[in-house]
Write an enzyme that holds these catalytic residues in place. Sequence first.
Site, short mmCIF file in Angstrom:
data_model
loop_
_atom_site.label_atom_id
_atom_site.label_comp_id
_atom_site.label_asym_id
_atom_site.label_seq_id
_atom_site.Cartn_x
_atom_site.Cartn_y
_atom_site.Cartn_z
N CYS A 16 -16.79 45.78 14.68
CA CYS A 16 -15.52 46.45 14.46
C CYS A 16 -14.19 46.88 15.23
O CYS A 16 -13.53 46.11 15.47
CB CYS A 16 -16.29 47.92 13.77
SG CYS A 16 -14.96 48.99 12.45
N HIS B 192 -20.95 45.85 9.87
CA HIS B 192 -21.74 46.65 11.09
C HIS B 192 -23.72 45.93 10.89
O HIS B 192 -23.93 46.21 10.30
CB HIS B 192 -21.63 47.78 10.66
CG HIS B 192 -20.92 49.12 11.26
ND1 HIS B 192 -20.19 49.13 12.91
CD2 HIS B 192 -19.10 49.04 10.82
CE1 HIS B 192 -19.04 49.71 12.69
NE2 HIS B 192 -18.43 49.15 11.59
N GLU C 16 -25.60 46.01 13.02
CA GLU C 16 -26.49 47.17 13.74
C GLU C 16 -27.01 49.03 13.00
O GLU C 16 -27.77 49.44 12.88
CB GLU C 16 -26.04 47.77 14.96
CG GLU C 16 -24.46 48.52 14.89
CD GLU C 16 -23.04 48.89 14.29
OE1 GLU C 16 -22.55 49.05 14.09
OE2 GLU C 16 -23.20 47.46 13.98
#
Length: 231
Positions: free
Chosen positions: A89, A197, A199
């Site tokens: 990002c 994302h 994660e």
Amino acid sequence: MAFRSAVVTFPGSNCDRDLAVALEKISGTECIRVWHGDAELPDNLDFIGLPGGFSYGDYLRCGAIASRSPVMQAVVAAAGRGVPVFGVCNGFQVLTESGLLPGALLRNSGIRFVCRDVSLKVENAQSLFTSGYETGQHIRVPVAHHDGNYHADEETLDRLEGEGRVAFRYAENVNGSARQIAGVLNAAGNVLGMMPHPERAIENTHGGTDGRALFESAIRGMVGALGSPSA
């Protein structure tokens, strides 16, 4: 071999803990936290993460000021020596602004912040970051951005496609990105930037685990490599 990772925090980062926790949970080793004002990185790093957020409030251009932070000189040098660098990002924006990746991230075509799960197609499953996937596999990963519209000139886009450097592609039009590109690699394959994302998708309590293989791929690749590069 112990896996040594570091995550850089910039003023305005808000996903640095998410990225560090993902690395810690999957590697089983503590992630080192690095401040943007540090002039040097810790020794013998196997992985450097640039997190999402709004570094410097997105003033000037997203990632532009962060790309001039003192630590980024060390990150650029480490990448040049082969250390894996992952920008997610805002981290992707920093990578393009610092010249580690081509192109730029522009305002979303719909001029709106996009925050939802999206479907991604794995375009390159042979990189350090993506070897845990299959080429053509579709995964679901969250996005949360206002300036994720990937742009590059046609010559650059053709080169990225021809060299297999498009890592992920949106399965739908999420933000107007050229050729639906969601993530790209550098020529050496040790730098990956992506807007979604992973994660935030490493365990079922997050709603899915499709992002987990990215970190497992990188950790497995570095721990298993003899003479892994060091920062």
